[in-house]
Write an enzyme that holds these catalytic residues in place. Structure first.
Site, PDB file in Angstrom:
ATOM      1  N   GLU A  38      32.564  43.944  53.577  1.00  0.00           N
ATOM      2  CA  GLU A  38      31.689  45.040  53.148  1.00  0.00           C
ATOM      3  C   GLU A  38      31.334  45.938  54.333  1.00  0.00           C
ATOM      4  O   GLU A  38      31.273  45.469  55.466  1.00  0.00           O
ATOM      5  CB  GLU A  38      30.424  44.514  52.458  1.00  0.00           C
ATOM      6  CG  GLU A  38      29.690  43.475  53.252  1.00  0.00           C
ATOM      7  CD  GLU A  38      28.618  42.731  52.451  1.00  0.00           C
ATOM      8  OE1 GLU A  38      28.350  43.085  51.304  1.00  0.00           O
ATOM      9  OE2 GLU A  38      28.053  41.783  53.017  1.00  0.00           O
ATOM     10  N   LYS A  48      29.530  47.915  57.194  1.00  0.00           N
ATOM     11  CA  LYS A  48      28.340  47.605  57.997  1.00  0.00           C
ATOM     12  C   LYS A  48      27.539  48.896  58.105  1.00  0.00           C
ATOM     13  O   LYS A  48      27.915  49.814  58.832  1.00  0.00           O
ATOM     14  CB  LYS A  48      28.753  47.096  59.373  1.00  0.00           C
ATOM     15  CG  LYS A  48      27.584  46.672  60.234  1.00  0.00           C
ATOM     16  CD  LYS A  48      28.081  45.844  61.419  1.00  0.00           C
ATOM     17  CE  LYS A  48      26.957  45.299  62.260  1.00  0.00           C
ATOM     18  NZ  LYS A  48      26.222  46.315  63.002  1.00  0.00           N
ATOM     19  N   ASP A  73      24.775  51.484  59.123  1.00  0.00           N
ATOM     20  CA  ASP A  73      24.038  51.704  60.370  1.00  0.00           C
ATOM     21  C   ASP A  73      22.592  52.089  60.048  1.00  0.00           C
ATOM     22  O   ASP A  73      22.221  53.259  60.068  1.00  0.00           O
ATOM     23  CB  ASP A  73      24.737  52.812  61.161  1.00  0.00           C
ATOM     24  CG  ASP A  73      24.337  52.787  62.615  1.00  0.00           C
ATOM     25  OD1 ASP A  73      23.614  51.858  63.009  1.00  0.00           O
ATOM     26  OD2 ASP A  73      24.746  53.704  63.348  1.00  0.00           O
ATOM     27  N   TYR A  92      22.671  42.574  51.123  1.00  0.00           N
ATOM     28  CA  TYR A  92      23.934  41.934  51.509  1.00  0.00           C
ATOM     29  C   TYR A  92      23.795  40.474  51.942  1.00  0.00           C
ATOM     30  O   TYR A  92      24.775  39.810  52.235  1.00  0.00           O
ATOM     31  CB  TYR A  92      24.659  42.729  52.602  1.00  0.00           C
ATOM     32  CG  TYR A  92      23.817  43.068  53.811  1.00  0.00           C
ATOM     33  CD1 TYR A  92      23.334  42.076  54.655  1.00  0.00           C
ATOM     34  CD2 TYR A  92      23.485  44.384  54.099  1.00  0.00           C
ATOM     35  CE1 TYR A  92      22.557  42.379  55.748  1.00  0.00           C
ATOM     36  CE2 TYR A  92      22.701  44.704  55.199  1.00  0.00           C
ATOM     37  CZ  TYR A  92      22.243  43.690  56.019  1.00  0.00           C
ATOM     38  OH  TYR A  92      21.460  43.988  57.093  1.00  0.00           O
ATOM     39  N   LYS A 120      34.371  46.500  64.235  1.00  0.00           N
ATOM     40  CA  LYS A 120      33.779  47.794  64.542  1.00  0.00           C
ATOM     41  C   LYS A 120      34.731  48.944  64.228  1.00  0.00           C
ATOM     42  O   LYS A 120      35.944  48.822  64.405  1.00  0.00           O
ATOM     43  CB  LYS A 120      33.403  47.863  66.027  1.00  0.00           C
ATOM     44  CG  LYS A 120      32.431  46.786  66.464  1.00  0.00           C
ATOM     45  CD  LYS A 120      31.101  46.911  65.788  1.00  0.00           C
ATOM     46  CE  LYS A 120      30.098  47.581  66.694  1.00  0.00           C
ATOM     47  NZ  LYS A 120      28.752  47.603  66.098  1.00  0.00           N
ATOM     48  N   CYS A 129      28.989  48.083 101.890  1.00  0.00           N
ATOM     49  CA  CYS A 129      28.026  48.166 100.795  1.00  0.00           C
ATOM     50  C   CYS A 129      27.080  49.355 101.019  1.00  0.00           C
ATOM     51  O   CYS A 129      26.467  49.461 102.081  1.00  0.00           O
ATOM     52  CB  CYS A 129      27.226  46.872 100.720  1.00  0.00           C
ATOM     53  SG  CYS A 129      25.833  46.970  99.589  1.00  0.00           S
ATOM     54  N   CYS A 162      23.447  47.879 101.910  1.00  0.00           N
ATOM     55  CA  CYS A 162      23.093  47.102 103.095  1.00  0.00           C
ATOM     56  C   CYS A 162      24.123  47.216 104.221  1.00  0.00           C
ATOM     57  O   CYS A 162      23.913  46.682 105.304  1.00  0.00           O
ATOM     58  CB  CYS A 162      22.886  45.626 102.729  1.00  0.00           C
ATOM     59  SG  CYS A 162      24.413  44.774 102.315  1.00  0.00           S
ATOM     60  N   CYS A 190      29.906  42.892  97.517  1.00  0.00           N
ATOM     61  CA  CYS A 190      29.200  43.000  98.785  1.00  0.00           C
ATOM     62  C   CYS A 190      29.017  41.581  99.318  1.00  0.00           C
ATOM     63  O   CYS A 190      28.649  40.673  98.585  1.00  0.00           O
ATOM     64  CB  CYS A 190      27.844  43.652  98.532  1.00  0.00           C
ATOM     65  SG  CYS A 190      26.640  43.329  99.815  1.00  0.00           S
ATOM     66  N   CYS A 244      21.338  41.615 101.300  1.00  0.00           N
ATOM     67  CA  CYS A 244      21.494  42.895 100.617  1.00  0.00           C
ATOM     68  C   CYS A 244      20.292  43.108  99.701  1.00  0.00           C
ATOM     69  O   CYS A 244      20.079  42.340  98.765  1.00  0.00           O
ATOM     70  CB  CYS A 244      22.786  42.906  99.812  1.00  0.00           C
ATOM     71  SG  CYS A 244      22.997  44.407  98.852  1.00  0.00           S
TER      72      CYS A 244
END
Ligand code: IVH
Length: 702
Positions: A128, A130, A132, A238, A326, A431, A434, A449, A455
């Protein structure tokens, strides 16, 4: 009631300049949250509605003017000063796992077949759309609508009964003999009705909603049901929650029953006999998507037969017997303005695209994830070209879509539109936070890093994780406060949180904090000093040790003492590997964390502040398997290994993958080899499938 001078003190900022918006927002949020919870708890409000609204306006003003995020203004249930009372759901309201392509659907079907040991049997799925919108639970007792509750966090929602009763699709009475019937479904607004509604709102000078879903949610959460009554809300059924008796045997049956009771159900719902039919139905819905008068974001597939659904059961928040396939989301074009690097808790460098803001599917998008260096260069993790190998450069015109309708991603680059003089993006080798060297390990897609806790970004992210919802979840100590305290040098490691009271005086005199919020903060910190082992382990933020793994570790090892004994033991690697659900990557990560002297000191300091509670096996089943270590070997005829494992665990067993003298039972089916032999050598109790079934039925097996 709260001290008036404290409020006036804050309202003074409505006019004047705000020097320290961060601190002020912390203070405003603390008051709003306290006011809301006082209101919810009943009869003792701490401020009147006008003051609440005034504070909320100030919070929103600070948010928009200073680019900060107010906890109170974004908290569910905080949108109106009146608030709604809470309702605990009789059965939790779950979510659905997602599938994005045909392969995921094939996996879903295969998983179900394996679990049920039904490799070739015909299996019917009910598919079925979906919708929104937002889900709602309707409870009927003796046929009468007793209450309507929103989903909330799945366990507890808001009482919106008065508003729900104004929706024509929701019957106030249903003709049934069944005592308790809980109907679940989606409240939504049709696209046409939404456009008309927004037009009216716009003319009246009111704020318009971004999409039909937001409009539906806002309409259902009105304080005055007369307002809700004028909104074009609809409801489609549902699913169900508690049922005092079960009148249907399948999902399709339930669908018919819903209609008999006077509910709308989706006309595009269809029984499918196999995954090919599921795929055809998905394509059909996709083709006709724009003709469907409401927004849908997927197609839900549910295994039809309820007896099979019951055998499959649930993961923590999703059923094993359903999945949401989806639909692709809409996309939009915009300019890539910059690429920034963010450092995560484990040191991973995540490139983020800063975009010229653009609306995608009703939501304004200004950032998108770029995943990693290869992705930017046009390759996936296996080195295969994506976007036909086109790289992404600052200045490019890019196509944005929202994957699974949440996280924005870049779909493509319009090379023809590429400005002159753009340069290939170079990943930093130091990085940006750091300066520590950045490394990319063999076979890994991410750059990391190497600064560890040196860091600041990693340290702060680790602390944010530590106080997050599924970890210590400390009221009044969120990401924003962590950043603030870290900046001051007050909280560098988790144990510092539990020593924060040494700064009580300073804190009380800090702009944005008052006596009351400081007192509340320390009270909430004290409240979490007792913590179950699984939450503690999860909160450490060790790489690869998520909530599920922490749970598995705790269920098997039960106490902190035991855990430490094992991790410090000589055979730690072997003992940890024996735990079901704990693979070699997890073992390696755990051991290296606990053996690292810097990390270990941080953990030990933390332990000294806490009382870590034992974790008991899930439930007391009274079964002979309770608390026992069970090993499966060979094949079972009527059940898959996964189902057998879940069912044994349901009786309180700890399922392990290798046989040792600690094993209590070995369940051996045909084809059992060395493990069964070892079990016999060790003189363990070996059960065949027949005996195992007796145990499952709670019968003696000898
Ligand atoms: S079934 C145990 N069916 O999707 C399964 N959900 O991600 C319960 N939704 O919260 C959900 N249409 O708001 C189901 N036909 C449908 C649905 C549907 C929309 C929403 C619902 C739920 C969310 C799960």
């Amino acid at each position: 009631m709260i001290d008036r001078t404290q409020l006036e003190d804050i309202f003074a900022f409505e006019q004047g300049e705000i020097n320290n918006p961060n601190a002020l927002l912390v203070r405003v949020d603390a008051l709003l949250i306290e006011a809301l919870s006082a209101y919810h708890d009943g009869d003792d409000p701490i401020m009147n509605d006008d003051d609440y609204d005034r504070l909320m306006r100030l919070a929103k003003h600070i948010e928009s003017d200073h680019g900060l995020k107010s906890k109170a203004a974004n908290q569910v249930g905080a949108r109106s000063s009146k608030g709604f009372s809470k309702i605990r759901h009789a059965r939790p309201m779950l979510s659905l796992a997602n599938a994005f392509n045909e392969e995921d659907i094939a996996d879903f079907d295969r998983y179900i077949r394996d679990f049920l040991s039904l490799p070739d049997a015909p299996l019917t799925y009910f598919a079925e759309p979906k919708i929104d919108g937002l889900s709602l639970s309707l409870r009927y007792e003796s046929g009468e609508l007793i209450y309507a509750a929103t989903r909330g966090d799945g366990e507890e929602g808001e009482d919106v009964t008065h508003n729900a009763k104004t929706i024509a699709d929701i019957p106030h009475k249903i003709a049934t003999e069944i005592d308790v019937v809980e109907i679940r479904g989606e409240v939504y607004m049709e696209r046409g009705a939404f456009a008309d509604f927004n037009e009216v709102e716009k003319k009246a000078g009111r704020k318009i909603a971004a999409n039909p879903r937001n409009a539906a949610a806002g309409s259902l959460r009105q304080i005055d049901p007369n307002v809700t009554a004028k909104r074009p809300l609809r409801f489609m059924a549902y699913a169900w929650g508690e049922m005092s008796s079960m009148p249907f045997v399948s999902q399709s049956d339930a669908n018919l029953a819903f209609r008999d009771w006077g509910f709308q159900t989706d006309k595009l719902a269809k029984s499918c006999e196999n995954i090919t039919e599921l795929s055809e139905h998905y394509q059909h819905i996709l083709t006709h998507r724009s003709d469907i008068p409401y927004d849908i974001d997927g197609v839900v597939y549910k295994l039809d037969a309820l007896d099979l659904q019951k055998r499959l059961g649930f993961r923590s928040t999703t059923p094993r017997w359903a999945i949401a396939h989806k639909l692709p989301s809409e996309s939009a074009f915009t300019r890539l303005l910059a690429i920034d690097i963010q450092i995560g808790r484990t040191g991973a460098l995540s490139p983020v695209a800063r975009l010229d803001p653009v609306t995608v599917g009703g939501v304004v998008v200004s950032n998108a994830t770029l995943h990693n260096a290869d992705y930017i260069l046009g390759f996936d993790s296996k080195g295969k070209p994506i976007r036909d190998g086109r790289d992404i450069r600052v200045g490019d015109l890019v196509e944005i879509y929202r994957a699974g309708d949440v996280i924005p991603k870049i779909k493509d680059v319009l090379i023809a539109e590429r400005p002159e003089n753009t340069v290939v993006f170079e990943f930093p080798n130091a990085c940006p936070e750091c300066g520590s060297p950045v490394v990319r390990e063999e076979g890994e897609a991410v750059h990391r890093c190497t600064g560890g806790l040196v860091c600041p970004a990693q340290a702060v992210e680790g602390l944010k994780h530590f106080v997050s919802r599924d970890a210590f979840n400390i009221d009044g100590l969120g990401a924003k406060q962590i950043e603030y305290f870290y900046g001051l040098g007050w909280v560098k490691t988790p144990s510092d949180i539990f020593n924060l009271s040494i700064y009580r005086d300073k804190l009380e005199n800090t702009e944005g904090f008052g006596k009351l919020s400081v007192q509340n903060l320390f009270a909430s910190i004290d409240m979490v000093r007792e913590v179950p082992l699984d939450r503690f382990l999860f909160s450490l933020g060790i790489r690869h040790v998520g909530a599920g793994t922490s749970r598995d570790l705790s269920l098997h090892l039960n106490s902190l003492d035991n855990f430490i004994k094992i991790i410090d033991g000589e055979d730690s690697q072997e003992r940890l590997s024996n735990i079901d659900g704990v693979g070699p990557v997890v073992v390696k990560s755990l051991i290296s964390t606990f053996q690292n002297p810097v990390q270990r000191k941080i953990i030990d300091d933390l332990i000294a502040q806490l009382q870590i509670l034992d974790v008991e096996p899930l439930q007391s089943s009274g079964s002979v398997f309770e608390g026992k270590i069970v090993v499966f070997t060979g094949n079972l005829e009527n059940m898959s290994r996964s189902e057998a494992k879940v069912r044994a665990e349901g009786l309180g067993a700890k399922v392990s993958s290798s046989v040792s003298s600690k094993t209590d039972f070995v369940v051996a089916g045909p084809g059992a080899g060395s493990k069964a032999k070892k079990a016999l050598e060790l003189g363990l109790i070996v059960l065949d499938e027949e005996k195992f079934n007796l145990v499952l039925d709670g019968q003696p097996f000898e």
